[in-house]
Design an enzyme around this catalytic site. Sequence first.
Site, PDB file in Angstrom:
ATOM      1  N   ASP A  57       0.993  -1.097   0.243  1.00  0.00           N
ATOM      2  CA  ASP A  57       0.185   0.022   0.056  1.00  0.00           C
ATOM      3  C   ASP A  57       0.878   1.199   0.037  1.00  0.00           C
ATOM      4  OD1 ASP A  57      -2.762   1.405   0.746  1.00  0.00           O
ATOM      5  OD2 ASP A  57      -1.793   2.255   1.993  1.00  0.00           O
ATOM      6  N   LYS A  89      -2.360   6.254  -4.880  1.00  0.00           N
ATOM      7  CA  LYS A  89      -3.445   7.170  -4.264  1.00  0.00           C
ATOM      8  C   LYS A  89      -3.513   8.035  -4.747  1.00  0.00           C
ATOM      9  CE  LYS A  89      -3.473   5.196   0.212  1.00  0.00           C
ATOM     10  NZ  LYS A  89      -2.401   4.329   1.076  1.00  0.00           N
ATOM     11  N   TYR A 114       2.883  10.762  -0.465  1.00  0.00           N
ATOM     12  CA  TYR A 114       4.098   9.800   0.090  1.00  0.00           C
ATOM     13  C   TYR A 114       5.598   9.876  -0.204  1.00  0.00           C
ATOM     14  CZ  TYR A 114       0.829   6.755   2.512  1.00  0.00           C
ATOM     15  OH  TYR A 114      -0.877   5.784   2.629  1.00  0.00           O
ATOM     16  N   HIS A 165      -7.664   9.683  -2.513  1.00  0.00           N
ATOM     17  CA  HIS A 165      -6.520   9.434  -0.863  1.00  0.00           C
ATOM     18  C   HIS A 165      -7.562   9.791   0.074  1.00  0.00           C
ATOM     19  CE1 HIS A 165      -2.339   9.551   0.574  1.00  0.00           C
ATOM     20  NE2 HIS A 165      -3.891   9.902   1.400  1.00  0.00           N
TER      21      HIS A 165
END
Length: 325
Positions: free
Chosen positions: A51, A85, A56, A118
Amino acid sequence: MDFNQSHSVKLNDGHFMPVLGFGTYASDDVPKSKVGEATKIAIDVGFRHIDAAYFYQNEEEVGKAIREKIADGTVKREDIFYTTKLWTTFFRPELVQQGLERSLKKLQLDYVDLFIIHVPFAMKPGEELLPKDANGQIILETVDICDIWEAMEKCKDAGLTKSIGVSNFNHKLLELILNKQGLKYKPVCNQVECHVYLNQSKLLTFCKSKDIVLVAYSALGSQRICGTWLKENSPILLDDPVLGEIARKYNRTPAQVALRYQLQRGIVVLAKSFKKERIKENFQVFDFQLTPEDMKTIDSLNRDFRYTEPAHFKDHPNYPFHEEY
């Protein structure tokens, strides 16, 4: 049926998602190279569900780790279930595919297995992850979630992603999509904060009734999320004495019990650690089972407590956490 198939859940579009995933979010003080190394360890241990997210900012390292494990014969691409996402600065229909393509370019992969929205609130498009005005305030925008969903559907039709879903949606926001005229694909999942202090029982019931899989992040609590989004003086979930007592009964760690609890509720659960021994431990949750009594005891620990509450966005019309579920 092989191990990966037997430890997977069938999504409403026919694809399979492994029920235990490896989370890759890391705070700024963690070197990106460490995330890549941890991803390789996770794959070696047995994790097949990875994931990640554009937000990120480490998909280059995660993608490199996956490709190295494919190159050395540990896995094939089809063995890996990869989630990315759509970040909120791509929340205009014409930008959605561009957002996914950016992730694919960083990953150096041809497709992802799951592409999810997200968060449901939008920010001004641009290169900044958190665009701010001259006063330092995050610039929010209002968008039509259904328009974004149509663009997500087109990404699936284009073969850039196998499945599409959402994250941090409450039941009313989910219903906006489910009741959308001309809906082509339902969300396969809703990824939300979910742990023994926030067991999301009502949202879980709702999602099950709609054949939507609930995916749990922060399943072990959160002490290291971006400081501005994490409540101060948050309780350390893994220090909970009741969880500790049950763990001792099974000769397990509190983390293993917390993860097993979610699996037995029919939830797909994400586990995150960058320490080799913890990564190994977190995968060892398939060879024991909690009793119905222990499940009820853990249910009773619920406090409806959120570790992450992005207060910057609380005035946005799509802010999801004003609702009970």
